[in-house]
Design a protein around this motif. Sequence first.
Motif, short mmCIF file in Angstrom:
data_model
loop_
_atom_site.label_atom_id
_atom_site.label_comp_id
_atom_site.label_asym_id
_atom_site.label_seq_id
_atom_site.Cartn_x
_atom_site.Cartn_y
_atom_site.Cartn_z
N SER A 7 23.46 34.94 43.31
CA SER A 7 22.94 35.08 41.96
C SER A 7 24.06 35.13 40.91
CB SER A 7 22.07 36.33 41.84
OG SER A 7 22.86 37.49 41.93
N ALA A 8 25.30 35.19 41.33
CA ALA A 8 26.43 35.25 40.40
C ALA A 8 26.62 33.89 39.72
CB ALA A 8 27.70 35.64 41.13
N SER A 9 27.25 33.92 38.54
CA SER A 9 27.49 32.68 37.81
C SER A 9 28.55 31.85 38.51
CB SER A 9 27.95 33.00 36.38
OG SER A 9 29.28 33.49 36.40
N ALA A 10 28.60 30.58 38.17
CA ALA A 10 29.59 29.67 38.76
C ALA A 10 31.01 30.14 38.43
CB ALA A 10 29.36 28.26 38.26
N MET A 11 31.20 30.65 37.22
CA MET A 11 32.53 31.13 36.84
C MET A 11 32.96 32.32 37.70
SD MET A 11 34.04 32.37 33.19
CE MET A 11 33.60 34.08 33.37
N THR A 12 32.05 33.25 37.92
CA THR A 12 32.36 34.41 38.74
C THR A 12 32.69 34.00 40.17
OG1 THR A 12 30.96 35.82 37.38
CG2 THR A 12 31.43 36.60 39.61
N LEU A 13 31.90 33.11 40.72
CA LEU A 13 32.15 32.64 42.08
C LEU A 13 33.47 31.89 42.18
CD1 LEU A 13 28.58 31.41 43.05
CD2 LEU A 13 29.75 33.48 43.83
N SER A 14 33.77 31.07 41.20
CA SER A 14 35.02 30.32 41.20
C SER A 14 36.23 31.24 41.11
CB SER A 14 35.01 29.33 40.02
OG SER A 14 36.24 28.67 39.94
N THR A 15 36.15 32.22 40.23
CA THR A 15 37.25 33.17 40.08
C THR A 15 37.45 33.97 41.36
OG1 THR A 15 36.83 33.37 37.71
CG2 THR A 15 38.12 35.12 38.72
N GLY A 16 36.36 34.45 41.94
CA GLY A 16 36.45 35.21 43.18
C GLY A 16 37.00 34.39 44.33
N ASN A 17 36.58 33.14 44.42
CA ASN A 17 37.06 32.24 45.47
C ASN A 17 38.56 32.00 45.32
OD1 ASN A 17 36.61 30.54 47.72
ND2 ASN A 17 36.61 28.75 46.38
N TYR A 18 38.98 31.71 44.07
CA TYR A 18 40.40 31.50 43.81
C TYR A 18 41.21 32.73 44.19
CZ TYR A 18 44.75 31.59 41.21
OH TYR A 18 46.06 31.72 40.86
N ALA A 19 40.76 33.89 43.72
CA ALA A 19 41.49 35.13 43.97
C ALA A 19 41.59 35.44 45.46
CB ALA A 19 40.83 36.29 43.23
N PHE A 20 40.49 35.25 46.17
CA PHE A 20 40.48 35.54 47.61
C PHE A 20 41.51 34.70 48.34
CE2 PHE A 20 39.01 34.57 51.91
CZ PHE A 20 38.95 35.84 52.43
N ALA A 34 49.91 39.66 42.20
CA ALA A 34 49.40 38.31 41.94
C ALA A 34 48.06 38.33 41.21
CB ALA A 34 49.27 37.54 43.25
N MET A 35 47.26 39.37 41.44
CA MET A 35 45.92 39.41 40.88
C MET A 35 45.82 40.17 39.56
SD MET A 35 44.03 37.54 42.70
CE MET A 35 45.46 36.49 42.97
N GLN A 36 46.91 40.73 39.06
CA GLN A 36 46.87 41.48 37.80
C GLN A 36 46.28 40.65 36.67
OE1 GLN A 36 50.88 42.80 37.20
NE2 GLN A 36 50.50 44.78 38.15
N GLU A 37 46.77 39.44 36.50
CA GLU A 37 46.26 38.60 35.41
C GLU A 37 44.82 38.19 35.66
OE1 GLU A 37 47.28 34.55 32.91
OE2 GLU A 37 48.62 35.16 34.52
N VAL A 38 44.49 37.86 36.89
CA VAL A 38 43.12 37.46 37.22
C VAL A 38 42.15 38.60 36.90
CG1 VAL A 38 41.54 36.83 39.10
CG2 VAL A 38 43.82 35.83 39.01
N MET A 39 42.51 39.82 37.28
CA MET A 39 41.64 40.98 37.01
C MET A 39 41.53 41.26 35.52
SD MET A 39 42.43 43.62 40.16
CE MET A 39 44.21 43.57 40.07
#
Length: 76
Positions: A7-20, A34-39
């Motif tokens: 149910s998450a948005s495409a942007m949320t899924l994309s960001t989570g996938n990239y970060a993982f 590495a994730m400071q900027e992403v967060m």
Amino acid sequence: MAKTIASASAMTLSTGNYAFYRQIDLTEDDAYHAMQEVMAVNAVTYDSATGQLGHVEPTYSRPEPAIEAPRSRGSA
């Protein structure tokens, strides 16, 4: 859990996938670095704001005026 993720948005899924995948082979300290900027960026996105505030109930009500507003002279 799968329904929640789906149910998450495409942007949320994309960001989570990239970060993982960006941090998967890093040490814990390197992953946090590495994730400071992403967060930080994720925290100020529209999706994040609506998620953070979507469950918050207002804790205040609009105050009633102390006096009645004056009526215009031309009204009956």
